[in-house]
Design an enzyme around this catalytic site. Structure first.
Site, PDB file in Angstrom:
ATOM      1  N   SER A  49      23.785  33.693 -21.796  1.00 31.32           N
ATOM      2  CA  SER A  49      24.701  34.408 -22.474  1.00 31.32           C
ATOM      3  C   SER A  49      24.780  35.433 -23.603  1.00 31.32           C
ATOM      4  O   SER A  49      25.209  36.520 -23.838  1.00 31.32           O
ATOM      5  CB  SER A  49      24.997  33.416 -23.593  1.00 31.32           C
ATOM      6  OG  SER A  49      23.584  33.368 -24.467  1.00 31.32           O
ATOM      7  N   LYS A 118      22.737  34.627 -30.222  1.00 30.22           N
ATOM      8  CA  LYS A 118      23.806  35.100 -30.270  1.00 30.22           C
ATOM      9  C   LYS A 118      23.708  36.034 -31.003  1.00 30.22           C
ATOM     10  O   LYS A 118      23.401  36.460 -31.944  1.00 30.22           O
ATOM     11  CB  LYS A 118      24.664  34.165 -30.128  1.00 30.22           C
ATOM     12  CG  LYS A 118      25.114  33.000 -29.885  1.00 30.22           C
ATOM     13  CD  LYS A 118      25.297  33.386 -28.371  1.00 30.22           C
ATOM     14  CE  LYS A 118      25.907  31.852 -27.502  1.00 30.22           C
ATOM     15  NZ  LYS A 118      24.990  31.215 -26.807  1.00 30.22           N
TER      16      LYS A 118
END
Length: 239
Positions: A49, A118
Site C-alpha cells: 500500500s 501509511k
C-alpha cells in the site's frame, strides 16, 4: 618461619550473579525492550500500500521520540496499530503468540502487534477532499504536491473527474477529521485499504464513510529503511 599466603576469598553470591552470562543476557534483553518501548522500534512493511516508497518486507525503524515531543504532521510516514474500526485482528495460536512475544521484545522475527504503515494526510480539525480540477488531494482547500504517488486511481479532467457521471474513483470528501484522530492514505493509491477506501467515488458530505486512526494508536514516525541494503534510506520531511 615462612609466611603463608592468605586463602583466596570466594566470590560472593551477588558477585557471581553479576558475572553470570545469563545475567548479561537478561540485562541486554531488558535494555533492548526499553529502547523499543520508548525510543525507536523496528517494523516490517506488511503490504504494497505504500509502494514505491516502501515495499512489502522492507524493515524500517520508527521513532517513538518524534511523537513524544510533537504531534504527527501532514506528510509523515507513520506506523500505527490497526484500530478496531479497521476490522478484526488476526487470530493466533499459543505457539505463534509466544514466538511473536519474543519478536516484539528483540525486534526481529514475527510480531503480535498488528501494525500498519501509511502517510498522514489529515490532522485533527482539517478537511480533506479529492480532487482539485487537476486531480490533486486538497487539505483545507490547498492542493498537496504528492510526487511520491506513482500508482494513482484514474482521473481525466472533463472526462472522468468529480463532476462527471460516473465520477472518477479517485474522488472523495470533503471529510473533516475528528479531534484526536488522523486521516491516512497509502502512497499506492490504486491499491491501498486506507482511511477513505469506503468514500471514493461517492463525494459524501460527512465523515461517516471514513475510518480514522486515533492518536493513541500511532506508534512512531518512520525515520529509515534498514533492510534490504539496496533500499536503505533515511526519511526526511515528506518521506
Amino acid at each position: 618461619m615462612t609466611a603463608t599466603a592468605p586463602p583466596a576469598s570466594r566470590p560472593t553470591r551477588w558477585r557471581r550473579i553479576r558475572r553470570s552470562p545469563l545475567t548479561h543476557l537478561v540485562l541486554a534483553v531488558v535494555l533492548l525492550a526499553l529502547v523499543q518501548a520508548f525510543v525507536i522500534k523496528p517494523f516490517q512493511v506488511p503490504s504494497e500500500s505504500m509502494s514505491p516508497t516502501l515495499q512489502t518486507g522492507d524493515r524500517l525503524l520508527a521513532s517513538r521520540i518524534a511523537y513524544a515531543v510533537s504531534d504527527p504532521g501532514v506528510g509523515d510516514v507513520s506506523v500505527f496499530a490497526r484500530p478496531e474500526s479497521w476490522g478484526p485482528r488476526p487470530e493466533r495460536g499459543v505457539l505463534r503468540t509466544a514466538v511473536g512475544w519474543v519478536g516484539d521484545i528483540v525486534g526481529f522475527g514475527p510480531s503480535n502487534q498488528d501494525a500498519l504503515v501509511k502517510r498522514i494526510i489529515g490532522v485533527p480539525g482539517s478537511t480533506v477532499r479529492c480532487c482539485s480540477t487537476e486531480g490533486h488531494v486538497e487539505v483545507d482547500g490547498q492542493s498537496l504536491d504528492e510526487d511520491y504517488v506513482v500508482h494513482d486511481l484514474p482521473f481525466t479532467p472533463g472526462v472522468s473527474d468529480c463532476t462527471t457521471t460516473p465520477q472518477s474513483p479517485r474522488c472523495f470528501g470533503p471529510v473533516t477529521v475528528p479531534d484526536g484522530e488522523y486521516l491516512v492514505l497509502g502512497d499506492n493509491r490504486a491499491n491501498s485499504a486506507d482511511s477513505v477506501i469506503g468514500c471514493r467515488g461517492t463525494l459524501p458530505t460527512t465523515a461517516e464513510c471514513a475510518r480514522f486512526v486515533p492518536r493513541a494508536d500511532i506508534i512512531g514516525k518512520v525515520v529509515t529503511v534498514v533492510w534490504p541494503f539496496d533500499r536503505a534510506r533515511i526519511f526526511t520531511d515528506g518521506g
